[in-house]
Design a protein around this motif. Structure first.
Motif, PDB file in Angstrom:
ATOM      1  N   GLY A 113       0.805  -1.137  -0.036  1.00  0.00           N
ATOM      2  CA  GLY A 113      -0.103  -0.024  -0.149  1.00  0.00           C
ATOM      3  C   GLY A 113       0.858   1.151  -0.086  1.00  0.00           C
ATOM      4  N   SER A 114       0.243   2.504  -0.352  1.00  0.00           N
ATOM      5  CA  SER A 114       1.022   3.741  -0.419  1.00  0.00           C
ATOM      6  C   SER A 114       0.207   4.821  -0.006  1.00  0.00           C
ATOM      7  CB  SER A 114       1.880   3.873  -1.672  1.00  0.00           C
ATOM      8  OG  SER A 114       0.827   4.029  -2.774  1.00  0.00           O
ATOM      9  N   ALA A 115       0.558   5.874   0.377  1.00  0.00           N
ATOM     10  CA  ALA A 115      -0.311   7.120   0.555  1.00  0.00           C
ATOM     11  C   ALA A 115       0.733   8.452   0.283  1.00  0.00           C
ATOM     12  CB  ALA A 115      -0.777   7.160   1.996  1.00  0.00           C
ATOM     13  N   PRO A 116       0.092   9.462  -0.149  1.00  0.00           N
ATOM     14  CA  PRO A 116       0.885  10.677  -0.127  1.00  0.00           C
ATOM     15  C   PRO A 116       1.417  11.177   1.090  1.00  0.00           C
ATOM     16  CG  PRO A 116      -1.384  10.907  -0.886  1.00  0.00           C
ATOM     17  CD  PRO A 116      -1.278   9.568  -0.490  1.00  0.00           C
ATOM     18  N   LEU A 117       2.527  11.795   1.005  1.00  0.00           N
ATOM     19  CA  LEU A 117       2.879  12.532   2.351  1.00  0.00           C
ATOM     20  C   LEU A 117       2.627  13.564   2.521  1.00  0.00           C
ATOM     21  CD1 LEU A 117       4.984  12.277   4.649  1.00  0.00           C
ATOM     22  CD2 LEU A 117       6.575  13.233   3.322  1.00  0.00           C
ATOM     23  N   LYS A 118       1.955  14.215   3.826  1.00  0.00           N
ATOM     24  CA  LYS A 118       1.294  15.458   4.257  1.00  0.00           C
ATOM     25  C   LYS A 118       2.216  15.640   5.309  1.00  0.00           C
ATOM     26  CE  LYS A 118      -3.066  14.969   1.931  1.00  0.00           C
ATOM     27  NZ  LYS A 118      -4.395  14.483   2.031  1.00  0.00           N
ATOM     28  N   LEU A 119       3.263  16.437   5.492  1.00  0.00           N
ATOM     29  CA  LEU A 119       3.875  16.750   6.477  1.00  0.00           C
ATOM     30  C   LEU A 119       3.022  17.521   7.556  1.00  0.00           C
ATOM     31  CD1 LEU A 119       7.409  17.908   5.263  1.00  0.00           C
ATOM     32  CD2 LEU A 119       6.946  15.846   6.344  1.00  0.00           C
ATOM     33  N   GLY A 120       3.152  17.065   8.698  1.00  0.00           N
ATOM     34  CA  GLY A 120       2.613  17.835   9.893  1.00  0.00           C
ATOM     35  C   GLY A 120       1.276  16.941  10.212  1.00  0.00           C
ATOM     36  N   SER A 121       0.839  16.004   9.334  1.00  0.00           N
ATOM     37  CA  SER A 121      -0.453  15.345   9.727  1.00  0.00           C
ATOM     38  C   SER A 121      -0.009  13.608   9.658  1.00  0.00           C
ATOM     39  CB  SER A 121      -1.496  15.664   8.667  1.00  0.00           C
ATOM     40  OG  SER A 121      -1.368  15.271   7.299  1.00  0.00           O
ATOM     41  N   PRO A 122      -0.639  12.921  10.501  1.00  0.00           N
ATOM     42  CA  PRO A 122      -0.665  11.623  10.457  1.00  0.00           C
ATOM     43  C   PRO A 122      -0.876  10.942   9.137  1.00  0.00           C
ATOM     44  CG  PRO A 122      -2.133  11.840  12.111  1.00  0.00           C
ATOM     45  CD  PRO A 122      -1.747  13.086  11.536  1.00  0.00           C
ATOM     46  N   VAL A 123      -0.162   9.803   8.857  1.00  0.00           N
ATOM     47  CA  VAL A 123      -0.655   9.091   7.496  1.00  0.00           C
ATOM     48  C   VAL A 123      -1.063   7.740   7.769  1.00  0.00           C
ATOM     49  CG1 VAL A 123       0.362   8.354   5.229  1.00  0.00           C
ATOM     50  CG2 VAL A 123       1.496  10.317   6.492  1.00  0.00           C
ATOM     51  N   ASN A 124      -2.176   7.601   6.926  1.00  0.00           N
ATOM     52  CA  ASN A 124      -2.920   6.291   7.077  1.00  0.00           C
ATOM     53  C   ASN A 124      -2.737   5.488   5.700  1.00  0.00           C
ATOM     54  OD1 ASN A 124      -4.000   6.426   9.785  1.00  0.00           O
ATOM     55  ND2 ASN A 124      -5.534   7.869   8.923  1.00  0.00           N
ATOM     56  N   VAL A 125      -2.139   4.498   5.736  1.00  0.00           N
ATOM     57  CA  VAL A 125      -1.860   3.454   4.674  1.00  0.00           C
ATOM     58  C   VAL A 125      -2.699   2.196   4.697  1.00  0.00           C
ATOM     59  CG1 VAL A 125      -0.071   2.277   3.272  1.00  0.00           C
ATOM     60  CG2 VAL A 125       0.586   4.490   4.539  1.00  0.00           C
ATOM     61  N   THR A 126      -3.362   1.885   3.825  1.00  0.00           N
ATOM     62  CA  THR A 126      -4.050   0.728   3.712  1.00  0.00           C
ATOM     63  C   THR A 126      -3.526  -0.203   2.775  1.00  0.00           C
ATOM     64  OG1 THR A 126      -6.264   2.114   3.914  1.00  0.00           O
ATOM     65  CG2 THR A 126      -6.471  -0.188   3.004  1.00  0.00           C
ATOM     66  N   LEU A 127      -3.151  -1.296   3.380  1.00  0.00           N
ATOM     67  CA  LEU A 127      -2.658  -2.543   2.589  1.00  0.00           C
ATOM     68  C   LEU A 127      -3.626  -3.312   1.758  1.00  0.00           C
ATOM     69  CD1 LEU A 127      -0.250  -3.982   5.167  1.00  0.00           C
ATOM     70  CD2 LEU A 127       0.369  -2.647   3.377  1.00  0.00           C
ATOM     71  N   ASN A 128      -3.127  -3.488   0.432  1.00  0.00           N
ATOM     72  CA  ASN A 128      -4.003  -4.280  -0.566  1.00  0.00           C
ATOM     73  C   ASN A 128      -3.167  -5.590  -0.738  1.00  0.00           C
ATOM     74  OD1 ASN A 128      -5.910  -2.284  -0.928  1.00  0.00           O
ATOM     75  ND2 ASN A 128      -4.146  -1.051  -2.016  1.00  0.00           N
ATOM     76  N   THR A 129      -3.976  -6.636  -0.627  1.00  0.00           N
ATOM     77  CA  THR A 129      -3.392  -7.907  -0.691  1.00  0.00           C
ATOM     78  C   THR A 129      -2.905  -8.184  -2.125  1.00  0.00           C
ATOM     79  OG1 THR A 129      -5.535  -8.875  -1.116  1.00  0.00           O
ATOM     80  CG2 THR A 129      -4.669  -9.331   1.063  1.00  0.00           C
ATOM     81  N   VAL A 130      -1.800  -8.884  -2.296  1.00  0.00           N
ATOM     82  CA  VAL A 130      -1.399  -9.197  -3.505  1.00  0.00           C
ATOM     83  C   VAL A 130      -1.664 -10.460  -3.990  1.00  0.00           C
ATOM     84  CG1 VAL A 130       0.724  -9.527  -4.820  1.00  0.00           C
ATOM     85  CG2 VAL A 130       0.617  -7.685  -2.939  1.00  0.00           C
ATOM     86  N   THR A 131      -2.138 -10.494  -5.288  1.00  0.00           N
ATOM     87  CA  THR A 131      -2.574 -11.838  -6.070  1.00  0.00           C
ATOM     88  C   THR A 131      -1.431 -12.337  -7.010  1.00  0.00           C
ATOM     89  OG1 THR A 131      -3.933 -10.626  -7.403  1.00  0.00           O
ATOM     90  CG2 THR A 131      -4.946 -11.944  -5.550  1.00  0.00           C
ATOM     91  N   TYR A 132      -1.179 -13.552  -6.919  1.00  0.00           N
ATOM     92  CA  TYR A 132      -0.101 -13.834  -7.953  1.00  0.00           C
ATOM     93  C   TYR A 132      -0.706 -14.546  -9.208  1.00  0.00           C
ATOM     94  CZ  TYR A 132       3.994 -12.579  -4.834  1.00  0.00           C
ATOM     95  OH  TYR A 132       4.646 -11.909  -3.853  1.00  0.00           O
TER      96      TYR A 132
END
Length: 132
Positions: A113-132
């Motif tokens: 998962g990824s999320a844009p960085l915003k300095l000064g505020s907490p970041v919430n990243v949601t993980l998406n399961t990977v399928t092969y």
């Protein structure tokens, strides 16, 4: 008796000292990046290692990644908190993002998962399961 400096110099010195006293606590504040990682389904994050790092898609090569950390997941938490050192330099690229990879002990990628960085505020990243 004559003083080696005048009232004006004394006022400027006192003003500079007052400004330094006020500005120092602001400069000493932590600039670390804080956030939390969750799984897309809302269930517990599987057992493995979370690799968390900053990535700048605008940069090519090895300089693309910075401020890396690893956290162990025991398989029982729905949310895992993290902290990273902020990027060096006074300017932050607008494309900078936080990337989280969950890997099993054998090295297989389980979720990402990824999320844009915003300095000064907490970041919430949601993980998406990977399928092969």
């Amino acid at each position: 008796m004559r003083y080696p400096f005048g009232r004006r110099a004394m006022s400027m010195t006192v003003g500079a000292m007052a400004f330094a006293a006020v500005a120092t606590p602001a400069a000493a504040q932590s600039t670390d990046i804080h956030g939390a990682v969750t799984l897309e389904s809302g269930s517990a994050i599987p057992k493995g290692h979370l690799e968390i790092y900053l990535e700048d898609p605008a940069v090519q090569g090895k300089a693309r990644r910075s401020a890396q950390t690893r956290i162990k997941s025991d398989g029982g938490s729905k949310t895992i908190a993290f902290s990273l050192a902020s990027p060096a330099g006074s300017t932050v690229s607008p494309a900078l993002r936080i990337v989280v990879r969950l890997e099993r002990a054998d090295g297989w990628l389980v979720a990402r998962g990824s999320a844009p960085l915003k300095l000064g505020s907490p970041v919430n990243v949601t993980l998406n399961t990977v399928t092969y």
